[in-house]
Design a protein around this motif. Structure first.
Motif, short mmCIF file in Angstrom:
data_model
loop_
_atom_site.label_atom_id
_atom_site.label_comp_id
_atom_site.label_asym_id
_atom_site.label_seq_id
_atom_site.Cartn_x
_atom_site.Cartn_y
_atom_site.Cartn_z
N LEU A 1 7.11 0.69 -7.81
CA LEU A 1 5.71 1.01 -7.52
C LEU A 1 5.01 1.55 -8.77
O LEU A 1 3.85 1.20 -9.03
CB LEU A 1 5.65 2.02 -6.37
CG LEU A 1 4.26 2.51 -5.97
CD1 LEU A 1 3.34 1.35 -5.61
CD2 LEU A 1 4.35 3.49 -4.79
N ARG B 1 5.54 0.81 -11.83
CA ARG B 1 5.24 -0.31 -12.72
C ARG B 1 4.01 -1.08 -12.20
O ARG B 1 3.14 -1.49 -12.97
CB ARG B 1 6.47 -1.22 -12.78
CG ARG B 1 6.27 -2.58 -13.39
CD ARG B 1 6.13 -2.53 -14.90
NE ARG B 1 6.02 -3.89 -15.43
CZ ARG B 1 5.73 -4.20 -16.67
NH1 ARG B 1 5.54 -3.26 -17.56
NH2 ARG B 1 5.64 -5.45 -17.05
N ARG B 2 3.94 -1.24 -10.89
CA ARG B 2 2.81 -1.97 -10.32
C ARG B 2 1.51 -1.18 -10.47
O ARG B 2 0.44 -1.74 -10.71
CB ARG B 2 3.09 -2.33 -8.86
CG ARG B 2 3.95 -3.59 -8.77
CD ARG B 2 5.04 -3.49 -7.72
NE ARG B 2 4.53 -3.54 -6.36
CZ ARG B 2 5.33 -3.48 -5.29
NH1 ARG B 2 6.66 -3.37 -5.46
NH2 ARG B 2 4.84 -3.52 -4.09
N ILE C 1 0.15 -1.60 -13.93
CA ILE C 1 -0.59 -2.86 -14.13
C ILE C 1 -1.96 -2.77 -13.47
O ILE C 1 -2.99 -3.07 -14.06
CB ILE C 1 0.23 -4.03 -13.55
CG1 ILE C 1 1.52 -4.20 -14.37
CG2 ILE C 1 -0.58 -5.32 -13.56
CD1 ILE C 1 2.51 -5.17 -13.77
N LYS C 2 -1.96 -2.29 -12.23
CA LYS C 2 -3.20 -2.23 -11.48
C LYS C 2 -4.26 -1.38 -12.19
O LYS C 2 -5.43 -1.74 -12.26
CB LYS C 2 -2.93 -1.66 -10.09
CG LYS C 2 -4.18 -1.55 -9.23
CD LYS C 2 -3.88 -1.00 -7.85
CE LYS C 2 -5.21 -0.76 -7.09
NZ LYS C 2 -4.99 0.03 -5.88
#
Lengths: 687, 687
Positions: free
Chosen positions: B82, B84-85, B88-89
């Motif tokens: 999460l 890492r996501r 990016i977001k």
């Protein structure tokens, strides 16, 4: 599941290494073990109880590090039940039972039932109360706990906030928690298990002559109270109880919180051997000898001191065996193609482990002496002689503080000396450490209770200053008076030879402790400094006194006791010297500044310590062997008796680790964690 | 579930206490925070990232202490995905991402992928290897680890047993573990997650001229190796991998074991920027500048030094806030009906916490200086100038050892100063401690690597002794030469006023470190003592040098830096004095015996320290506030910003503890543990 690793062996077999180590020392392990642990048949009991415990699958330790805290608690309760049943089946006495508990190595969730609950009823209950309660307690028909400490008050018992208000009409006490901080807290066995408890509350009685709601507190008193329903095991109406949650250690103990809301208990609930309230008149009777409460607290502290040695011996056993097996680096000044050295051959490893090995012995002899003092003094008290009560209390406070600090720090020192593998579960030190770290705090915080020792010592010094030429009351009194007379004659340098004379080592510790006592006396009594401003100094004073006891008891036992194996004598003396001089080195300035050791000798301490360690090193494995700690108790790949360290570490990892039974999904863009398993708790919701 | 406890409040409200504490100190918290943490926008980043992290239910910390180790690992992996996501977001850069990790406070199971795996390819890979691998790594298409340490060898890298044998016919390397002890061990990210790894193995080449099976080792070399199938995530044939099991801390990290059975990898697997094997001829090319491996190790150590301050600041934040809220006992010499004192008002509590508060600042300034030195030296190296490489390596080794020891011990000192509640899960120190205790061992054992500092210092001293009147190369060189000239002139007493002169404090630390350096030089170089016999002395030397750096950097920053808030200056100076004099007191004999401090002044140290603590005490809460550690990170009932200690402790126990959702059966004669639940694992079988 078989694979190619089944055929692999370590490049250097640990079993051969330890066998060689054992063969090259002439230290008589079994004789030394008998000397250390023969008392009360400890070794015989351990040998008898161990196989019974080990064959029970419930006592298998190979998976317990993977349990959640709730599961660890459940397993702990199941094990504790089984232990009790085994005791009945095999006719174990209390000492056998304690050894079984020691081997299983859980903190028993029934611990407080057997200890403080039963003891308090026995010591504080009236004959009628004892007759009513003790049979139920001894048969475990009821399970009890001890509710004293609160959320807001621990050390300061007089500050407890829970109230027990006497209602003269109903002839009942009303337990009530006026604040959140009045919640009982930390009370073991109570959180999930007990249906009864001793509850310590402020005894509140109507002010004599007042007819209104005016109440006066008579201080904390113990009540025996049923708190849960015997059928449903739910808390009774007006009581809130629960477990306080995960802790550093003590996973198998249900430390409690408990609050009361106008909860009524009968007149008979107040334990009334020493103090009581007349049910008819509401008249309060005070205890005649308030110092009696010292008794049980001292017993607990003396037990902690006694218990410390086997805990440290365990950590040191692991450390000595593993650092003997472990090899790392060749000798920098030696043959570049020579063998790698055992880690224990490096002085930087020795300096961490060998003084602790010596400390285990020091703790042993002092633990025994503390027990003797306790038992003697207790007998005197039963006979109405209170002369030695204060001394015993002072001794137990200072030693509890010093000994538990030594052991708690010592476990961690051993762990770090194990290098990387010391951080792994195979060390066998994780639970030991996590559980033991409660000890510097419980039964009197280690920094707080040193005041009790210091206070006693200052009183003694004050008396000695008043009459330095009078007859000695005891040994310490003699030291104090001699010191003062020397001081009056201008003698400040004691010309002690700490490097070559064992008696002078003792003397040096006495001089330093006495000098600190004199300084504290001067500040407090002559200069009238405030007590709190002196606290750090008083702590140092207590430590110095306690260290002096450790050093003396060690040497005097070696000098006086008959059953010391001759072949072990010189090594034990070296351990005494190492313990004393290592302790001295950590505080050398104190010894120097009060004339207890000269600069010339202090400058040589490091080399002397290094030489002593070199003499002890060949016997290190045999020395730890003589503590006879079974592999089952150690539960340590690193500390195994047979030295098969690497085989055991690999077995734990490759064959026993449950995490290796699942396959994971490493892709960050997928919610899946375990392949093929959907787990809503692990899904990310708000992205 | 509502009950009568909902209406209860603590008898003394912690929020009011802390509000008063904050109001009575004029220390400018926000300005001081900016001074400490303004660098690289830390505070701004933290303020931006915190709410994003906190709103994710997966990052909620309220239940994690109750997880089993396998469940903790699964949660750790889900959280790491999460993070890492989220990065990016929200377009986080690396510094933002690090702060998010810092706040969530798990050891990331991807940690080695981002660190040692990527770094090694970047530093040791040839341009072609970098072009091939780095895009896959940076996109996390593959997940990599770093496999160096083995079951039998950690510190001694040259002793690694895994072999990479060159097969000239097949033009492949054959990875093979000849012994169990050759198993890779401890390698993070590899146990369950990684599909690739750097694998360090002995590079074995056929002996030149031999046609038979004779091989020669060229020492350990790094290979990049696929170890798991990209689809099934199962280890490839000939590879055995798994997680090593539960540890002291690091529950969310899958430290690995890994063995190879004649496992073939291509020629391109050898990372060949510095050393290589010609695929056609089998010819080996050595690295030109072997010292380059220093680089990444030093980077890691410098990072550890830099990281230490915020860890200690966290423990001290908890300790200062809680001991301010906590009250216990009235003043023994004061009004018998007066209020109970804040625990932090007792000198025995101050002496444990306030020097550590000062230490957090000392670590901060030295951490910054270490980073600066690293960056400057790194730039020099890139430009081909290796002059300062050895100095940087020495500095990072000694400081890594000293600083991590200070912090690891400091967390536990804080924990014990919290009394009983320090043993509970509400302290917020359990995971911090368990995780941090890896630091004294990893990246160079704290007792071993001090040899590197000592070795460098002895070389410097040897040069200085040869030419004491020559020009100074650097500051330490100047101190050494001055010391030798003084010695030649018979000057041994430096007449320093450590109680009243800050410059003299610096000087005193320098004199003591220099004297120890000179003694070590004499023993090793003049008296030709064996290296190993001197190890304890060398350790002390490294400590003295490193303490001197800490003291100097602290004072020089306060003297030279512009952005220090004026209102904070005197308090920071007091913290400097406290840190220095407290350090001096713990080793006063060393200072005394080498003339770095006089007996007259050393005897006054305790009182001086007590006075400094009294001056710092009123600012203690504001001082810890300026480290700006969010409640979410602290996860501590005791350390909460608002002081609502007891409400939080009670909430955790009464409302969040899962153990309170089940009812237990306390009867020892019944197998049932949880009422109404049959659990075969908990049944006793063999009775």
């Amino acid at each position: 599941m078989r694979d190619f690793t089944d055929n692999l062996r370590p490049s250097q077999p640990g079993d051969q290494i330890l066998a060689q180590e054992r063969a090259q020392s002439n230290l008589p392990v079994d004789d030394l073990a008998q000397h250390l642990l023969g008392y009360n048949g400890f070794l015989e009991r351990q040998a008898r109880v161990l196989p019974i415990v080990q064959q029970q699958s419930l006592f298998d330790k190979s998976h317990q590090q993977n349990l959640s805290r709730p599961d660890a608690f459940k397993q702990g309760l199941a094990r504790a039940k089984l232990l009790r049943r085994l005791a009945i089946k095999h006719g174990w006495d209390l000492a056998d039972f304690r050894i079984a508990e020691y081997l299983v190595d859980d903190v028993s969730p029934y611990f407080l039932h057997l200890e403080m609950f039963a003891t308090t009823v026995r010591e504080q209950g009236s004959p009628e109360q004892q007759a009513y309660w003790l049979p139920k307690i001894e048969n475990w028909e009821i399970v009890g706990a001890y509710g004293q400490t609160e959320l807001g008050h621990g050390s300061n018992v007089r500050g407890l906030e829970l109230e027990a208000r006497w209602d003269p009409q109903a002839k009942q006490f009303i337990l009530h928690s006026p604040y959140l901080t009045a919640s009982k807290w930390w009370n073991g066995t109570l959180g999930r298990i007990a249906n009864h408890s001793i509850v310590v509350a402020q005894l509140m009685l109507p002010r004599p002559g007042s007819s209104g709601p005016e109440y006066v507190s008579h201080g904390p008193h113990p009540f025996i109270v049923q708190v849960r329903d015997m059928k449903t095991h739910q808390p009774l109406d007006g009581v809130v109880i629960g477990d306080i949650g995960p802790k550093y250690g003590y996973a198998t103990m249900d430390n409690a919180y408990m609050l009361f809301d106008q909860f009524r208990i009968p007149h008979s609930a107040l334990l009334s051997r020493y103090s009581s309230v007349d049910a008819q008149t509401g008249q309060y009777t005070k205890p005649e000898q308030p110092a009696l409460v010292y008794g049980s607290l001292t017993a607990v502290r003396a037990n902690i001191v006694q218990h410390a040695r086997l805990v440290l011996a365990r950590a040191v056993t692991v450390a000595v065996r593993y650092t003997t097996v472990r090899r790392q680096f060749r000798d920098r000044d030696g043959d570049p193609n020579g063998p790698e050295l055992a880690v224990l051959d490096y002085p930087t490893v020795q300096i961490r482990i060998l003084p602790l090995l010596a400390t285990a012995f020091a703790l042993h002899y002092t633990g025994r002496a503390m027990q003797d003092t306790y038992e003697t003094t207790r007998r005197e008290i039963e006979a109405g002689n209170f002369n030695n009560l204060a001394n015993m209390h002072s001794m137990s406070s200072g030693l509890k503080s010093l000994c538990t600090t030594l052991v708690a720090d010592g476990i961690e020192t051993c762990r770090r000396a194990l290098g990387g593998h010391g951080f792994g579960g195979g060390s066998g030190l994780i639970q030991l450490n996590n559980d033991y770290l409660s000890k510097p705090t419980v039964e009197g915080d280690n920094w707080m209770i040193t005041q009790q020792t210091a206070s006693y010592v200052i009183k003694k010094m004050t008396a000695a200053v008043k009459a330095p030429n009078s007859r000695y009351n005891d040994e310490v009194d003699g030291q104090f008076k001699e010191f003062i007379r020397n001081k009056q004659q201008g003698k400040t340098d004691y010309q002690l030879d700490i490097l070559n004379n064992d008696q002078d080592i003792l003397k040096s510790f006495q001089v330093r402790a006495t000098a600190l006592a004199y300084n504290a006396y001067r500040e407090r009594v002559e200069n009238k400094k405030s007590w709190n401003s002196l606290l750090v100094q008083l702590h140092k004073l207590s430590r110095a006194q306690s260290q002096s006891i450790l050093v003396s008891k060690f040497f005097l036992t070696l000098s006086n006791e008959k059953n010391i194996p001759a072949l072990a004598k010189e090594t034990l003396l070296n351990l005494f010297r190492l313990f004393a001089l290592y302790t001295m080195e950590t505080e050398s300035y104190e010894f120097f500044s009060c004339g207890a050791a000269s600069q010339g000798q202090l400058d040589q301490l490091s080399n002397k310590i290094r030489d002593l360690m070199a003499q002890i090193r060949p016997h290190a494995v045999n020395l730890v062997d003589s503590w006879k700690i079974p592999d089952y108790l150690l539960d340590s790949a690193l500390g195994r008796y047979d030295g098969r360290v690497y085989e055991d570490l690999f077995n734990r990892a490759h064959r026993l680790n449950p995490l290796n039974r699942e396959t994971f999904n490493p892709n960050y863009w997928e919610d899946e964690v375990v392949k093929g398993v959907t787990d809503a708790r692990l899904a990310s919701s708000k992205l």
